[in-house]
Motif scaffolding. Structure first.
Motif, mmCIF file in Angstrom:
data_model
loop_
_atom_site.group_PDB
_atom_site.id
_atom_site.type_symbol
_atom_site.label_atom_id
_atom_site.label_comp_id
_atom_site.label_asym_id
_atom_site.label_seq_id
_atom_site.Cartn_x
_atom_site.Cartn_y
_atom_site.Cartn_z
ATOM 1 N N LEU A 1 -6.204 11.863 -11.673
ATOM 2 C CA LEU A 1 -6.528 10.942 -10.111
ATOM 3 C C LEU A 1 -7.427 10.274 -9.483
ATOM 4 C CD1 LEU A 1 -5.689 15.271 -9.400
ATOM 5 C CD2 LEU A 1 -3.802 13.041 -8.994
ATOM 6 N N ALA A 2 -8.524 10.198 -10.369
ATOM 7 C CA ALA A 2 -9.818 10.255 -9.959
ATOM 8 C C ALA A 2 -8.543 8.075 -10.676
ATOM 9 C CB ALA A 2 -11.427 9.718 -10.817
ATOM 10 N N ALA A 3 -8.440 7.724 -11.911
ATOM 11 C CA ALA A 3 -8.569 6.780 -12.613
ATOM 12 C C ALA A 3 -7.278 6.303 -10.799
ATOM 13 C CB ALA A 3 -7.857 6.453 -13.938
ATOM 14 N N ILE A 4 -6.401 7.147 -11.283
ATOM 15 C CA ILE A 4 -5.041 6.734 -9.812
ATOM 16 C C ILE A 4 -5.135 6.409 -8.691
ATOM 17 C CG2 ILE A 4 -3.011 8.180 -8.527
ATOM 18 C CD1 ILE A 4 -2.543 9.222 -10.822
ATOM 19 N N ARG A 5 -6.352 6.614 -8.591
ATOM 20 C CA ARG A 5 -7.577 6.503 -6.563
ATOM 21 C C ARG A 5 -8.209 5.096 -6.842
ATOM 22 N NH1 ARG A 5 -9.128 11.693 -6.315
ATOM 23 N NH2 ARG A 5 -7.566 12.183 -5.150
ATOM 24 N N GLY A 6 -8.454 4.810 -8.087
ATOM 25 C CA GLY A 6 -9.382 3.610 -8.585
ATOM 26 C C GLY A 6 -8.132 2.483 -8.149
ATOM 27 N N VAL A 7 -7.322 3.207 -8.980
ATOM 28 C CA VAL A 7 -6.125 1.653 -8.604
ATOM 29 C C VAL A 7 -5.504 1.387 -7.388
ATOM 30 C CG1 VAL A 7 -4.016 0.477 -9.573
ATOM 31 C CG2 VAL A 7 -5.500 2.125 -11.555
ATOM 32 N N VAL A 8 -4.734 2.357 -6.976
ATOM 33 C CA VAL A 8 -4.769 2.411 -5.225
ATOM 34 C C VAL A 8 -5.415 2.285 -4.091
ATOM 35 C CG1 VAL A 8 -2.307 3.327 -6.581
ATOM 36 C CG2 VAL A 8 -3.822 5.027 -4.972
ATOM 37 N N ASP A 9 -5.774 3.021 -4.292
ATOM 38 C CA ASP A 9 -7.748 3.330 -3.080
ATOM 39 C C ASP A 9 -8.607 2.781 -3.505
ATOM 40 O OD1 ASP A 9 -7.867 4.046 -0.578
ATOM 41 O OD2 ASP A 9 -7.788 5.720 -1.560
ATOM 42 N N PRO A 10 -9.220 2.419 -4.027
ATOM 43 C CA PRO A 10 -10.810 2.162 -5.167
ATOM 44 C C PRO A 10 -11.394 1.890 -3.326
ATOM 45 C CG PRO A 10 -9.484 -0.256 -4.334
ATOM 46 C CD PRO A 10 -8.416 -0.104 -4.081
ATOM 47 N N GLU A 11 -10.717 1.875 -1.389
ATOM 48 C CA GLU A 11 -12.018 1.926 -1.079
ATOM 49 C C GLU A 11 -12.117 3.284 -0.020
ATOM 50 O OE1 GLU A 11 -12.273 -1.698 0.817
ATOM 51 O OE2 GLU A 11 -13.104 -3.294 -1.071
ATOM 52 N N GLY A 12 -11.079 4.162 -0.586
ATOM 53 C CA GLY A 12 -10.965 5.042 0.605
ATOM 54 C C GLY A 12 -9.222 3.812 1.580
ATOM 55 N N LEU A 13 -8.142 4.819 1.018
ATOM 56 C CA LEU A 13 -6.959 4.468 1.999
ATOM 57 C C LEU A 13 -7.132 5.077 2.968
ATOM 58 C CD1 LEU A 13 -4.460 3.296 1.072
ATOM 59 C CD2 LEU A 13 -3.175 4.894 0.334
ATOM 60 N N SER A 14 -7.182 4.475 4.030
ATOM 61 C CA SER A 14 -6.747 4.631 5.373
ATOM 62 C C SER A 14 -4.911 5.372 6.040
ATOM 63 C CB SER A 14 -7.729 3.612 6.153
ATOM 64 O OG SER A 14 -7.207 3.586 7.798
ATOM 65 N N PRO A 15 -4.879 6.449 6.498
ATOM 66 C CA PRO A 15 -3.224 5.933 7.055
ATOM 67 C C PRO A 15 -2.840 5.220 7.952
ATOM 68 C CG PRO A 15 -5.208 8.583 6.768
ATOM 69 C CD PRO A 15 -6.423 7.032 6.648
ATOM 70 N N ALA A 16 -3.948 4.981 8.553
ATOM 71 C CA ALA A 16 -3.909 3.430 9.826
ATOM 72 C C ALA A 16 -3.358 2.766 8.976
ATOM 73 C CB ALA A 16 -4.898 3.514 10.606
ATOM 74 N N ALA B 1 0.650 -1.340 -0.580
ATOM 75 C CA ALA B 1 -0.189 -0.065 0.282
ATOM 76 C C ALA B 1 1.327 1.474 -0.343
ATOM 77 C CB ALA B 1 -1.085 -0.119 1.402
ATOM 78 N N PRO B 2 1.464 1.841 -1.473
ATOM 79 C CA PRO B 2 2.322 3.057 -1.148
ATOM 80 C C PRO B 2 2.038 4.241 -0.315
ATOM 81 C CG PRO B 2 1.017 2.934 -3.382
ATOM 82 C CD PRO B 2 0.408 2.115 -2.677
ATOM 83 N N PRO B 3 2.241 4.939 0.438
ATOM 84 C CA PRO B 3 2.424 5.687 1.545
ATOM 85 C C PRO B 3 1.351 6.800 0.597
ATOM 86 C CG PRO B 3 4.257 5.334 1.787
ATOM 87 C CD PRO B 3 4.585 4.830 0.528
ATOM 88 N N GLY B 4 1.968 6.970 -0.791
ATOM 89 C CA GLY B 4 2.071 8.346 -1.658
ATOM 90 C C GLY B 4 1.913 8.111 -3.332
ATOM 91 N N VAL B 5 1.289 8.052 -3.449
ATOM 92 C CA VAL B 5 0.776 8.151 -5.393
ATOM 93 C C VAL B 5 1.000 10.049 -6.087
ATOM 94 C CG1 VAL B 5 0.202 6.879 -7.447
ATOM 95 C CG2 VAL B 5 0.209 6.408 -5.254
ATOM 96 N N LEU B 6 1.788 10.451 -7.045
ATOM 97 C CA LEU B 6 1.539 11.293 -7.554
ATOM 98 C C LEU B 6 1.771 11.592 -8.957
ATOM 99 C CD1 LEU B 6 2.484 14.620 -6.630
ATOM 100 C CD2 LEU B 6 3.664 12.977 -8.551
#
Length: 433
Positions: A262-277, A240-245
């Protein structure tokens, strides 16, 4: 290795899209080119982003930590200043060389480091010097390349892994660069992901490019292609990458298109909402980084320097291509470097194309100049040297244009000891008055 701060999904901040960036929904952070900002005079849109809690990370492009010389103390201090001014959690740079000392040449571009033991020793010592000078952690980016070094002793995965183990530096993995190197150098991006210590990952770059005649050009001026998002998805399966740019440096699209990417990137790395924890899975525990003062001997630095100078001289000064390199690829890279110089100089000195009669005559004149005139002191000096080169040759042919170029050049040279060209230019202006 300490857990990397959560960054989320962000975009490269550029003045041309500053207003659009402020309006992008769900933006977590931005990255700025460190050399393009001044700590005491930060752009107002960037300050507004900081005020609302958007993190800003400075991204350097001029250190050349993979070069044979030791890092420039002034450049390190400047990078550290920007990190402090921005309140950044880290700074980033590249695994690349950008200049040589003997002869004094500037690439104006990030060039690949030899994957040899000598080059790795030099890089590791340079990284330790940088780490000791910087006020925040350092992460280094893998670069895209057109050419491969002959006689390499390590794979990309081995090279990056040993770099991390020996220095404790973090990695900025550019998945677009992994794709570029798959096309241009036949390297398997998934093998790289399998080999490197992803627990050292600081964040990820995503960018677009285009393929022409079997060569992938990492332009940062095209939409992110599906093949790059596929590599991002493979990385996401592993960690789970700490950040994607998202990087975009030219031909900026409409705001809606940026938001869509940005939405497409978010859909790949964080489809359900990335939690910082959410922790990133760790495949192995790295040994403590070696912080011993031992480094490469001067023989290694000399050897690396000679090899880099031979390649850079072939790329920018027209000298013979060193033995073992793909000559066609070196020629393609050489043309790309000259075209980039022309483009950057035109942005820094937009008056020049106008004086010379338009974009096409400007580019033709600049490429003729650049063929045997390597850059030695940065793009601003390059613009002045180009103008001086033309004036010495009584160009442009139109007297009115030549007078305009003379005035432009004189206005920017500033106070310095008179030289032949200065005296000549003053005489020319006097005659034209």
């Amino acid at each position: 290795m300490k857990t990397m701060a959560h960054l989320g999904v962000g975009i490269g901040w550029r003045p041309e899209i500053a207003d659009a960036v402020e309006r992008l929904p769900g933006l977590d952070w931005v990255e700025v080119v460190a050399e393009n900002i001044c700590p005491g005079h930060l752009p107002a849109p960037l300050l507004r982003l900081r005020e609302r809690g958007v993190r800003v990370v400075p991204h350097g492009v001029s250190l050349g930590l993979g070069g044979a010389g030791r890092p420039d103390a002034a450049k390190l201090a400047a990078l550290g200043e920007r990190a402090v001014a921005l309140g950044a959690p880290l700074v980033t740079e590249h695994i690349a060389f950008v200049r040589t000392a003997s002869p004094a040449l500037e690439a104006g571009h990030l060039l690949p480091v030899q994957r040899t033991r000598d080059a790795l020793d030099v890089l590791c010592e340079n990284v330790r010097i940088a780490q000791d000078a910087l006020p925040v952690p350092l992460a280094l980016e893998n670069i895209a390349a057109l050419v491969s070094w002959p006689g390499e002793e390590l794979t990309e995965g081995q090279f990056l892994t040993e770099l991390v183990e020996r220095t404790g530096v973090r990695l900025l993995i550019d998945v677009a660069n992994l794709h570029t190197n798959r096309v241009n150098r036949g390297e398997d991006p998934f093998a790289v992901l399998d080999a490197i210590p992803l627990e050292a990952l600081a964040y990820v770059h995503v960018a677009g490019g285009v393929e022409r005649d079997g060569v992938w050009h990492d332009t940062h001026a095209h939409p992110v292609p599906a093949v790059v998002l596929e590599i991002l998805a493979e990385l996401r399966k592993r960690v789970a990458p700490p950040g994607v740019l998202l990087e975009r440096d030219d031909d900026f699209p409409a705001e809606a298109e940026l938001a869509g990417e940005l939405a497409a990137i978010r859909g790949v790395v964080d489809p359900e909402g990335l939690s910082p924890a959410r922790p990133s899975p760790v495949r192995r525990t790295l040994p403590p980084a070696s912080r011993t003062p031992t480094g490469p001997n001067e023989r290694a630095r000399t050897s690396v320097g000679v090899e880099q100078a031979a390649l850079l001289s072939a790329l920018v000064a027209g000298t013979p291509v060193p033995e073992g390199f793909d000559r066609q690829r070196v020629r393609v890279q050489s043309r790309a470097l000259a075209a980039k110089r022309a483009g950057v100089v035109a942005k820094l000195a937009p008056e020049l194309p106008g004086i010379l009669g338009g974009e096409d005559p400007y580019r033709e004149a600049f490429l003729a100049y650049a063929r045997n005139r390597p850059m030695t002191a940065g793009y601003r000096r390059d613009a002045l040297d180009f103008a001086e080169h033309l004036l010495i040759r009584d160009l442009p042919a139109d007297p009115a244009a030549r007078r305009r170029l003379t005035s432009w050049w004189q206005d920017r040279v500033g106070a310095r000891p008179p030289r032949r060209i200065v005296r000549w230019a003053r005489t020319l202006v006097g005659r034209a008055a």
